[in-house]
Design an enzyme around this catalytic site. Structure first.
Site, mmCIF file in Angstrom:
data_model
loop_
_atom_site.group_PDB
_atom_site.id
_atom_site.type_symbol
_atom_site.label_atom_id
_atom_site.label_comp_id
_atom_site.label_asym_id
_atom_site.label_seq_id
_atom_site.Cartn_x
_atom_site.Cartn_y
_atom_site.Cartn_z
ATOM 1 N N ASP A 11 -2.084 9.897 0.664
ATOM 2 C CA ASP A 11 -3.124 8.857 0.698
ATOM 3 C C ASP A 11 -2.913 7.652 -0.237
ATOM 4 O OD1 ASP A 11 -4.067 10.875 2.288
ATOM 5 O OD2 ASP A 11 -6.014 11.075 1.325
ATOM 6 N N ASP A 53 -5.961 8.970 4.916
ATOM 7 C CA ASP A 53 -7.329 9.204 5.344
ATOM 8 C C ASP A 53 -7.549 8.237 6.505
ATOM 9 O OD1 ASP A 53 -8.890 11.100 4.141
ATOM 10 O OD2 ASP A 53 -9.986 9.711 2.852
ATOM 11 N N HIS A 55 -10.562 7.551 8.872
ATOM 12 C CA HIS A 55 -11.926 7.908 9.276
ATOM 13 C C HIS A 55 -12.480 7.023 10.380
ATOM 14 C CE1 HIS A 55 -12.251 10.688 5.990
ATOM 15 N NE2 HIS A 55 -12.130 9.762 5.057
ATOM 16 N N HIS A 72 -14.835 4.326 3.392
ATOM 17 C CA HIS A 72 -13.456 4.005 2.996
ATOM 18 C C HIS A 72 -12.495 4.437 4.097
ATOM 19 C CE1 HIS A 72 -14.085 8.205 1.833
ATOM 20 N NE2 HIS A 72 -12.803 8.375 2.086
ATOM 21 N N LYS A 97 -5.708 12.231 8.791
ATOM 22 C CA LYS A 97 -6.745 13.262 8.645
ATOM 23 C C LYS A 97 -8.107 12.593 8.493
ATOM 24 C CE LYS A 97 -5.684 13.566 3.748
ATOM 25 N NZ LYS A 97 -6.749 12.739 3.194
ATOM 26 N N CYS A 141 -7.713 15.043 -2.632
ATOM 27 C CA CYS A 141 -6.758 15.344 -1.564
ATOM 28 C C CYS A 141 -5.478 15.987 -2.078
ATOM 29 C CB CYS A 141 -6.484 14.101 -0.729
ATOM 30 S SG CYS A 141 -7.912 13.714 0.299
HETATM 31 C C1 VGL Z 1 -10.137 11.357 -1.236
HETATM 32 C C2 VGL Z 1 -12.260 11.192 -2.043
HETATM 33 C C3 VGL Z 1 -12.744 11.006 -0.781
HETATM 34 C C4 VGL Z 1 -8.672 11.532 -1.515
HETATM 35 C C5 VGL Z 1 -10.602 11.187 0.039
HETATM 36 O O1 VGL Z 1 -7.824 11.065 -0.711
HETATM 37 O O2 VGL Z 1 -8.358 12.159 -2.546
HETATM 38 N N1 VGL Z 1 -10.963 11.367 -2.263
HETATM 39 N N2 VGL Z 1 -11.913 11.029 0.256
#
Ligand code: VGL
Length: 197
Positions: A11, A53, A55, A72, A97, A141
């Protein structure tokens, strides 16, 4: 070439870096280190995985819909793009994901590649048994991905010079690192890596 080792960059996206929607303090500072790992893995013809990520605009992961986080990494937005300083080779395997609006998914083991194949299947199919893991965020993550990798029997190297945490509580990252190590992850850094890659 079949190899048992692979790199996983978790990420490294605009929204998790300073200026992003869910900025990890100094999240961008790990990018030069991640790039060095990418270079050495590529040079040795070892697979490089990069997760993101990814979404939908509405997901229960977001505060607005009952979750914990500001919006985000919404698909096809600037915030969801990999940070421009991240140097991914064209062979890198991109894993996405967080697409299911009804589920929270922090672990890269809940991700799929562009053809919809899950990470665990990709690893098994290519005979990978050892993962070198860095990225964002240490306490979410990265943590969940490392713990899953250990659960599935992989050897895990945590790249301590290439991770940063959200630290909602100041000690979160330290605690996450201690937990990952207590479950079997080994800490390493670039200076020590020469012997292992
Ligand atoms: C993450 C908080 C919310 C991460 C993803 O990639 O670590 N942290 N969503």
């Amino acid at each position: 070439m079949r190899s048992e080792k692979a790199l996983l960059a978790v990420d490294v996206q605009n929204d998790f870096c300073p200026g992003g929607a869910l900025a990890v303090p100094e999240g961008d500072k790990i990018i030069p280190a991640i790039n060095k790992y990418i270079e050495i893995f590529s040079k040795n013809k070892l697979p490089v995985f990069a997760s993101r990520d990814w979404h939908p605009a509405r997901t229960k992961h977001f505060k607005k819909f009952g979750g914990q986080w500001p919006k985000h990494c919404i698909q096809n937005t600037k915030g969801a793009e990999f940070h421009p300083a991240l140097k991914l080779p064209k062979e890198a395997i991109i894993l996405s994901k967080g697409m299911d609006p009804g589920k929270e998914s922090y672990s890269v083991f809940q991700s799929v590649d562009s053809g919809g194949t899950g990470f665990l299947v990709l690893l098994s199919d290519s005979g990978i048994r050892e993962l070198f893991i860095g990225g964002l965020a240490t306490d979410y993550c990265v943590r969940w991905s490392v713990l899953d990798a250990l659960k599935f029997g992989f050897k895990v190297w945590l790249l301590t010079d290439a991770i940063k945490g959200v630290n909602l509580k100041p000690e979160d990252s330290e605690e996450a690192i201690a937990e990952m190590v207590s479950r079997g992850a080994k800490k390493t850094n670039f200076a020590q890596l020469g012997k292992k890659a």
